[in-house]
Motif scaffolding. Structure first.
Motif, short mmCIF file in Angstrom:
data_model
loop_
_atom_site.label_atom_id
_atom_site.label_comp_id
_atom_site.label_asym_id
_atom_site.label_seq_id
_atom_site.Cartn_x
_atom_site.Cartn_y
_atom_site.Cartn_z
N SER A 190 -0.22 -2.34 -9.76
CA SER A 190 0.29 -3.67 -9.38
C SER A 190 0.49 -3.77 -7.87
CB SER A 190 1.61 -3.96 -10.08
OG SER A 190 1.45 -3.95 -11.46
N MET A 191 1.04 -2.72 -7.29
CA MET A 191 1.23 -2.72 -5.83
C MET A 191 -0.12 -2.75 -5.10
SD MET A 191 4.42 -2.88 -5.32
CE MET A 191 4.70 -3.72 -6.86
N ALA A 192 -1.13 -2.08 -5.65
CA ALA A 192 -2.46 -2.12 -5.06
C ALA A 192 -3.05 -3.53 -5.15
CB ALA A 192 -3.39 -1.11 -5.72
N SER B 294 0.84 -1.21 0.00
CA SER B 294 0.00 0.00 0.00
C SER B 294 0.87 1.25 0.00
CB SER B 294 -0.91 0.02 1.22
OG SER B 294 -1.82 -1.03 1.20
N LEU B 295 1.90 1.23 0.80
CA LEU B 295 2.80 2.38 0.87
C LEU B 295 3.52 2.59 -0.47
CD1 LEU B 295 3.93 4.57 2.75
CD2 LEU B 295 5.75 2.98 3.36
N LEU B 296 3.94 1.49 -1.09
CA LEU B 296 4.58 1.61 -2.41
C LEU B 296 3.61 2.16 -3.44
CD1 LEU B 296 6.76 -1.62 -2.59
CD2 LEU B 296 7.55 0.74 -2.52
N ILE C 26 -7.36 5.50 -1.88
CA ILE C 26 -7.51 4.16 -1.27
C ILE C 26 -6.15 3.66 -0.79
CG2 ILE C 26 -8.22 1.79 -1.69
CD1 ILE C 26 -10.49 3.89 -1.43
N ALA C 27 -5.08 3.98 -1.49
CA ALA C 27 -3.74 3.58 -1.03
C ALA C 27 -3.42 4.27 0.30
CB ALA C 27 -2.70 3.92 -2.09
N ILE C 28 -3.81 5.54 0.43
CA ILE C 28 -3.60 6.26 1.71
C ILE C 28 -4.41 5.59 2.81
CG2 ILE C 28 -4.06 8.42 2.93
CD1 ILE C 28 -3.42 9.87 0.27
N LEU C 29 -5.69 5.31 2.53
CA LEU C 29 -6.56 4.66 3.51
C LEU C 29 -6.02 3.29 3.92
CD1 LEU C 29 -9.36 4.83 5.00
CD2 LEU C 29 -10.24 3.53 3.07
N SER C 30 -5.58 2.51 2.95
CA SER C 30 -5.03 1.18 3.22
C SER C 30 -3.74 1.26 4.04
CB SER C 30 -4.77 0.45 1.90
OG SER C 30 -4.13 -0.77 2.13
N THR C 31 -2.90 2.24 3.72
CA THR C 31 -1.65 2.41 4.47
C THR C 31 -1.95 2.76 5.92
OG1 THR C 31 -0.50 3.12 2.47
CG2 THR C 31 0.51 3.68 4.56
N LEU C 32 -2.90 3.66 6.14
CA LEU C 32 -3.26 4.03 7.52
C LEU C 32 -3.86 2.85 8.28
CD1 LEU C 32 -4.75 7.60 6.94
CD2 LEU C 32 -2.54 7.00 7.98
N TYR C 33 -4.76 2.12 7.63
CA TYR C 33 -5.40 0.97 8.30
C TYR C 33 -4.38 -0.11 8.65
CZ TYR C 33 -7.95 -3.37 8.92
OH TYR C 33 -8.38 -4.57 9.40
N THR C 34 -3.59 -0.52 7.66
CA THR C 34 -2.64 -1.60 7.91
C THR C 34 -1.54 -1.16 8.87
OG1 THR C 34 -1.48 -1.05 5.86
CG2 THR C 34 -3.05 -2.87 5.77
N GLY C 35 -1.14 0.11 8.81
CA GLY C 35 -0.15 0.63 9.76
C GLY C 35 -0.68 0.59 11.18
#
Length: 198
Positions: A172-174, A65-67, A95-104
């Motif tokens: 791809s990273m997503a 997500s961060l990538l 969504i990448a920002i949201l995913s990074t925050l959630y998984t972090g």
């Protein structure tokens, strides 16, 4: 004494020949002291494996997500080659920002629980948040990546350059983050279904 009584008195009682005890059925044990202890140890090992597996899967989702976030945010090459001119790419970035925050946040919570040995929240509440959070964020990731694919394919058909390559990399990273979170959702679902509600 009559002869029939003497015959029965002198008669030896024959016992059946001793037989070996039945072989222990390892798979279907129903009682016994060893069964309880080995079952508890097995459950502890399985729970520990689930904790570590969940931690690793969420760590991978965080990395991907961060990538995706970084690649898409840096995808500005002037004129029409700016990601913020396209709605699909802005959605992917959000969504990448949201995913990074959630998984972090989930990673920090898991590391805290493993290092301190204390749960931050109730076990059932934690299991439900893990399960539903993983599913929602995974679906958002696959939705965002899928929305950006047609736009990138149209751009690549006319011109293949660093902008389209960066967009494809972010997608791809997503997708990879989705796969990691989807597997984490399966682990979370197993944890949620194996909870005792007593």
């Amino acid at each position: 004494m009559s002869t029939s009584e003497e015959a029965t008195a002198n008669k030896h009682v024959e016992l059946p020949a001793p037989t070996a005890p039945p072989a222990a059925d390892v798979e279907n044990q129903s009682s016994g002291m060893g069964f309880g202890v080995s079952m508890i140890v097995r459950r502890w090992k399985r729970d520990d494996l689930m904790k570590k597996g969940s931690l690793i899967l969420r760590g991978l989702a965080l990395l991907f997500s961060l990538l995706s976030l970084l690649i898409m945010a840096c995808n500005k090459h002037g004129d029409w080659q700016n990601f913020d001119k396209y709605e699909e790419y802005r959605y992917l970035l959000a969504i990448a920002i949201l995913s990074t925050l959630y998984t972090g946040g989930q990673e920090l919570r898991h590391v805290h629980e493993i290092s301190k040995g204390k749960k931050m929240f109730d076990i059932r509440t934690s299991a439900m948040v893990d399960f539903f959070g993983d599913q929602v964020v995974a679906y958002l990731l696959i939705s965002a990546a899928s929305a950006a694919v047609p736009l990138t394919n149209r751009m690549r058909a006319s011109q293949d350059n660093i902008f389209t390559d960066s967009s494809a990399s972010a997608m791809s990273m997503a997708f990879f983050a989705f796969f990691a979170l989807a597997l984490s959702a399966m682990v979370s679902g197993y944890k949620l279904s194996s909870q005792s509600y007593i």
